[in-house]
Design a protein around this motif. Structure first.
Motif, PDB file in Angstrom:
ATOM      1  N   ILE A 217       9.439  -1.261  12.742  1.00  0.00           N
ATOM      2  CA  ILE A 217       9.330  -0.270  11.689  1.00  0.00           C
ATOM      3  C   ILE A 217       7.904  -0.211  11.157  1.00  0.00           C
ATOM      4  CG2 ILE A 217      11.733  -0.623  11.041  1.00  0.00           C
ATOM      5  CD1 ILE A 217      10.734  -2.102   8.574  1.00  0.00           C
ATOM      6  N   ASP A 218       7.611   0.878  10.474  1.00  0.00           N
ATOM      7  CA  ASP A 218       6.318   1.098   9.846  1.00  0.00           C
ATOM      8  C   ASP A 218       6.423   0.616   8.397  1.00  0.00           C
ATOM      9  OD1 ASP A 218       4.115   2.189   8.476  1.00  0.00           O
ATOM     10  OD2 ASP A 218       3.981   3.880   9.849  1.00  0.00           O
ATOM     11  N   TYR A 219       5.764  -0.492   8.073  1.00  0.00           N
ATOM     12  CA  TYR A 219       5.898  -1.076   6.741  1.00  0.00           C
ATOM     13  C   TYR A 219       5.247  -0.224   5.656  1.00  0.00           C
ATOM     14  CZ  TYR A 219       8.306  -5.303   8.092  1.00  0.00           C
ATOM     15  OH  TYR A 219       9.275  -6.185   8.526  1.00  0.00           O
ATOM     16  N   TYR A 220       4.282   0.576   6.010  1.00  0.00           N
ATOM     17  CA  TYR A 220       3.704   1.502   5.041  1.00  0.00           C
ATOM     18  C   TYR A 220       4.770   2.513   4.611  1.00  0.00           C
ATOM     19  CZ  TYR A 220       0.714   5.129   3.039  1.00  0.00           C
ATOM     20  OH  TYR A 220       0.159   6.068   2.198  1.00  0.00           O
ATOM     21  N   GLU A 221       5.503   3.049   5.583  1.00  0.00           N
ATOM     22  CA  GLU A 221       6.573   3.992   5.269  1.00  0.00           C
ATOM     23  C   GLU A 221       7.695   3.304   4.504  1.00  0.00           C
ATOM     24  OE1 GLU A 221       6.512   7.207   5.554  1.00  0.00           O
ATOM     25  OE2 GLU A 221       4.515   7.155   6.474  1.00  0.00           O
ATOM     26  N   LEU A 222       7.917   2.016   4.792  1.00  0.00           N
ATOM     27  CA  LEU A 222       8.919   1.255   4.049  1.00  0.00           C
ATOM     28  C   LEU A 222       8.528   1.179   2.578  1.00  0.00           C
ATOM     29  CD1 LEU A 222      11.524  -0.520   4.496  1.00  0.00           C
ATOM     30  CD2 LEU A 222       9.983  -2.481   4.405  1.00  0.00           C
ATOM     31  N   GLY A 223       7.243   0.934   2.324  1.00  0.00           N
ATOM     32  CA  GLY A 223       6.764   0.893   0.946  1.00  0.00           C
ATOM     33  C   GLY A 223       6.931   2.232   0.242  1.00  0.00           C
ATOM     34  N   LYS A 224       6.693   3.318   0.954  1.00  0.00           N
ATOM     35  CA  LYS A 224       6.854   4.644   0.356  1.00  0.00           C
ATOM     36  C   LYS A 224       8.330   4.932   0.065  1.00  0.00           C
ATOM     37  CE  LYS A 224       4.071   7.992   0.987  1.00  0.00           C
ATOM     38  NZ  LYS A 224       3.285   9.155   1.467  1.00  0.00           N
ATOM     39  N   LEU A 225       9.203   4.442   0.939  1.00  0.00           N
ATOM     40  CA  LEU A 225      10.633   4.601   0.706  1.00  0.00           C
ATOM     41  C   LEU A 225      11.057   3.854  -0.560  1.00  0.00           C
ATOM     42  CD1 LEU A 225      13.254   5.791   1.888  1.00  0.00           C
ATOM     43  CD2 LEU A 225      13.518   3.677   3.205  1.00  0.00           C
ATOM     44  N   ALA A 226      10.520   2.643  -0.739  1.00  0.00           N
ATOM     45  CA  ALA A 226      10.804   1.872  -1.952  1.00  0.00           C
ATOM     46  C   ALA A 226      10.237   2.568  -3.184  1.00  0.00           C
ATOM     47  CB  ALA A 226      10.214   0.466  -1.821  1.00  0.00           C
ATOM     48  N   ALA A 227       9.068   3.200  -3.043  1.00  0.00           N
ATOM     49  CA  ALA A 227       8.461   3.923  -4.162  1.00  0.00           C
ATOM     50  C   ALA A 227       9.344   5.082  -4.619  1.00  0.00           C
ATOM     51  CB  ALA A 227       7.079   4.437  -3.768  1.00  0.00           C
ATOM     52  N   LYS A 228       9.950   5.771  -3.663  1.00  0.00           N
ATOM     53  CA  LYS A 228      10.840   6.889  -4.019  1.00  0.00           C
ATOM     54  C   LYS A 228      12.011   6.391  -4.860  1.00  0.00           C
ATOM     55  CE  LYS A 228      13.466  10.752  -2.066  1.00  0.00           C
ATOM     56  NZ  LYS A 228      14.581  10.532  -3.003  1.00  0.00           N
TER      57      LYS A 228
ATOM     58  N   LEU B 121       3.949   5.917  -5.408  1.00  0.00           N
ATOM     59  CA  LEU B 121       3.985   6.067  -6.860  1.00  0.00           C
ATOM     60  C   LEU B 121       2.927   7.053  -7.347  1.00  0.00           C
ATOM     61  CD1 LEU B 121       4.494   2.420  -8.183  1.00  0.00           C
ATOM     62  CD2 LEU B 121       6.158   4.267  -8.161  1.00  0.00           C
ATOM     63  N   LYS B 122       1.726   6.920  -6.794  1.00  0.00           N
ATOM     64  CA  LYS B 122       0.629   7.797  -7.234  1.00  0.00           C
ATOM     65  C   LYS B 122       0.903   9.252  -6.871  1.00  0.00           C
ATOM     66  CE  LYS B 122      -2.744   4.067  -7.153  1.00  0.00           C
ATOM     67  NZ  LYS B 122      -3.872   3.417  -6.442  1.00  0.00           N
ATOM     68  N   GLU B 123       1.505   9.482  -5.714  1.00  0.00           N
ATOM     69  CA  GLU B 123       1.868  10.846  -5.323  1.00  0.00           C
ATOM     70  C   GLU B 123       2.904  11.440  -6.282  1.00  0.00           C
ATOM     71  OE1 GLU B 123       3.167  10.611  -1.285  1.00  0.00           O
ATOM     72  OE2 GLU B 123       1.190  10.017  -0.529  1.00  0.00           O
ATOM     73  N   ALA B 124       3.701  10.563  -6.895  1.00  0.00           N
ATOM     74  CA  ALA B 124       4.725  11.027  -7.847  1.00  0.00           C
ATOM     75  C   ALA B 124       4.195  11.092  -9.276  1.00  0.00           C
ATOM     76  CB  ALA B 124       5.934  10.090  -7.784  1.00  0.00           C
ATOM     77  N   GLY B 125       2.913  10.779  -9.468  1.00  0.00           N
ATOM     78  CA  GLY B 125       2.319  10.911 -10.790  1.00  0.00           C
ATOM     79  C   GLY B 125       2.143   9.631 -11.565  1.00  0.00           C
ATOM     80  N   TYR B 126       2.523   8.491 -10.980  1.00  0.00           N
ATOM     81  CA  TYR B 126       2.329   7.204 -11.646  1.00  0.00           C
ATOM     82  C   TYR B 126       0.982   6.626 -11.209  1.00  0.00           C
ATOM     83  CZ  TYR B 126       7.149   7.343 -13.247  1.00  0.00           C
ATOM     84  OH  TYR B 126       8.322   7.693 -13.875  1.00  0.00           O
ATOM     85  N   THR B 127      -0.041   6.859 -12.031  1.00  0.00           N
ATOM     86  CA  THR B 127      -1.402   6.443 -11.709  1.00  0.00           C
ATOM     87  C   THR B 127      -1.903   5.443 -12.739  1.00  0.00           C
ATOM     88  OG1 THR B 127      -2.476   8.159 -13.033  1.00  0.00           O
ATOM     89  CG2 THR B 127      -1.809   8.761 -10.791  1.00  0.00           C
TER      90      THR B 127
ATOM     91  N   GLU C 282       0.827  -1.214   0.000  1.00  0.00           N
ATOM     92  CA  GLU C 282       0.000   0.000   0.000  1.00  0.00           C
ATOM     93  C   GLU C 282       0.863   1.267   0.000  1.00  0.00           C
ATOM     94  OE1 GLU C 282      -2.401  -0.588   3.432  1.00  0.00           O
ATOM     95  OE2 GLU C 282      -3.461  -2.306   2.562  1.00  0.00           O
ATOM     96  N   GLY C 283       1.925   1.265   0.784  1.00  0.00           N
ATOM     97  CA  GLY C 283       2.811   2.419   0.820  1.00  0.00           C
ATOM     98  C   GLY C 283       3.489   2.655  -0.521  1.00  0.00           C
ATOM     99  N   PHE C 284       3.879   1.560  -1.177  1.00  0.00           N
ATOM    100  CA  PHE C 284       4.520   1.654  -2.491  1.00  0.00           C
ATOM    101  C   PHE C 284       3.558   2.271  -3.504  1.00  0.00           C
ATOM    102  CE2 PHE C 284       5.674  -0.291  -6.627  1.00  0.00           C
ATOM    103  CZ  PHE C 284       6.994   0.137  -6.729  1.00  0.00           C
TER     104      PHE C 284
END
Length: 328
Positions: A261-272, A54-60, A48-50
Motif C-alpha cells: 500500500i501507499d502509506y502517504y495515501e493511508l495518511g490522507k485517508l486517516a486525515a479524512k 488536513l491542510k487541504e481541508a483547511g486545518y493549517t 506527511e499524508g495526514f
C-alpha cells in the motif's frame, strides 16, 4: 466611591486584557496531537499524508496547533508521550503504528483517536469492532495484500521451496500478518519457518541463522524490521537470500520487491476521518476502520538487488513496477 470606581476600572481592564490575550483565539484554535512510533519511510509517509490531508481541508498552522512527537521506537516513550498529549487536552490525537496507538488508547476514552499503520485495530485491542468501533478510537488500516505478496514471491523466485517468515515477536501488527503469510504459503505449497526478532540487536544473528536453510525471506510491515531493513539485507543479499517485504521503503533499503500500500495515501485517508470528526459530522464510535483500495497498492522492485542476485524480472512485472535502487 473612589475605591469602588477604581475596582470597577481594574476589573474592566482585566477582562479586556484577557479577551485580547487569546481567549477568543484559543476557542478558534484546534489542537491536534501526533505520536509516531519511529522514524522510517512508511510511517513518515503516513504522517506527511495526514498533514497534507488536513491542510487541504483547511486545518493549517494559522488555525491549528500541531504537536508532533516521535517515540524513537521506545515503548516507554510511547506511554510518556501519550500521557502528555492527553494531559494537554488535545481535540484529536493521531497515532501512527500499533504500539503508539495502544499507548494513547490506554490513556483516554474521551479524546477522539485516529490510528494508522495498524493492521487490525480490533485484534490489537484498540476498539470493539472494525466496522462499529463503539468508542473513541478508529482509523485507517495498513492491511497489506499478503496473498498477492506471496504470489509475487513465486513469480520472481519460481525455484524457491522454503521461506522464512521474519517478524518482531512483540508487534501485534506483525503477528497478524505473519499468520496470514503462513496460510498463503501453505496454500501455495511452500515450506516455511518462523524467524522472530526481539530487538534491533538480534536482527543480524537471526538473519545469519537462515543462511543455507531457506531460499527466501518474507517480512511484513514490521516496524522494527522496517527500521533495520538494511541490516537484514546486508546479510541476506550477500548470501543469495532475496527478501519479499511489506512496503516500498523496505525495498529501497535492500529488499527485493513488494506489492504494498501507499502509506502517504493511508495518511490522507486517516486525515479524512479526522476532518469529519473535528467538523462534527460524525464520531469515532460511528466511523468504521477504513482500508485503501486495491488500486492504491504499488509494485516496487529493487533493480540493483535483482542484478546483484542474478534475478531476471519477468516482463509483465517490469512494465508495471516502480523500479528503485538500494538507498545509499
Amino acid at each position: 466611591m473612589k475605591n469602588l470606581l477604581k475596582c470597577g476600572l481594574a476589573l474592566a481592564a482585566a477582562f479586556s486584557l484577557a479577551a485580547c490575550s487569546g481567549g477568543s483565539q484559543s476557542e478558534d484554535t484546534t489542537k491536534i496531537g501526533i505520536i509516531q512510533l519511529a522514524e522510517h519511510p512508511a510511517l513518515d509517509q503516513a504522517y506527511e499524508g495526514f498533514m497534507d490531508g488536513l491542510k487541504e481541508a483547511g486545518y493549517t498552522e494559522e488555525n491549528t496547533t500541531f504537536d508532533y512527537q516521535n517515540a524513537s521506537n521506545d515503548l516507554s516513550n510511547c506511554d510518556t508521550i501519550a500521557q502528555k498529549l492527553v494531559n494537554d487536552g488535545d481535540d484529536l490525537i493521531y497515532a501512527i503504528a500499533t504500539p503508539a496507538a495502544q499507548s494513547v488508547a490506554n490513556q483516554t476514552t474521551e479524546i477522539p483517536v485516529i490510528v494508522s499503520a495498524v493492521t487490525d485495530p480490533a485484534a490489537s485491542g484498540l476498539l470493539e469492532d472494525n466496522e462499529k468501533p463503539g468508542g473513541n478510537v478508529t482509523g485507517a488500516s495498513d492491511l497489506t495484500p499478503v496473498e498477492e505478496q506471496i504470489d509475487l514471491l513465486q513469480q520472481l523466485l519460481p525455484d524457491a521451496k522454503k521461506v522464512a517468515v521474519m517478524y518482531c515477536s512483540s508487534e501485534d501488527n506483525s503477528k497478524i500478518q505473519a499468520e496470514m503469510a503462513e496460510e498463503a504459503l501453505d496454500a501455495a505449497g511452500l515450506e516455511w519457518q518462523e524467524a522472530t526478532v526481539a530487538d534491533s540487536s538480534s536482527i543480524q544473528q537471526v538473519t545469519e541463522s537462515l543462511i543455507g536453510n531457506v531460499d527466501a525471506i518474507y517480512i511484513p510491515t514490521d516496524n522494527l524490521l522496517a527500521e533495520g531493513m538494511s541490516a537484514v539485507a546486508q546479510v541476506s543479499n550477500a548470501n543469495g537470500i532475496p527478501c519479499i517485504v511489506g512496503e516500498s521503503g523496505m525495498v529501497e533499503n535492500g529488499g527485493l520487491a513488494t506489492y504494498g500500500i501507499d502509506y502517504y495515501e493511508l495518511g490522507k485517508l486517516a486525515a479524512k476521518q479526522a476532518v469529519d470528526i473535528l467538523n462534527g459530522d460524525t464520531t469515532a464510535a460511528e466511523t468504521p476502520v477504513a482500508y485503501l483500495a486495491a488500486e492504491d497498492c504499488v509494485l516496487t522492485i529493487n533493480k540493483s538487488v535483482a542484478d546483484e542476485l542474478g534475478i531476471e524480472i519477468p516482463e509483465d512485472l517490469a512494465k508495471d513496477a516502480e523500479m528503485v535502487e538500494t538507498a545509499s
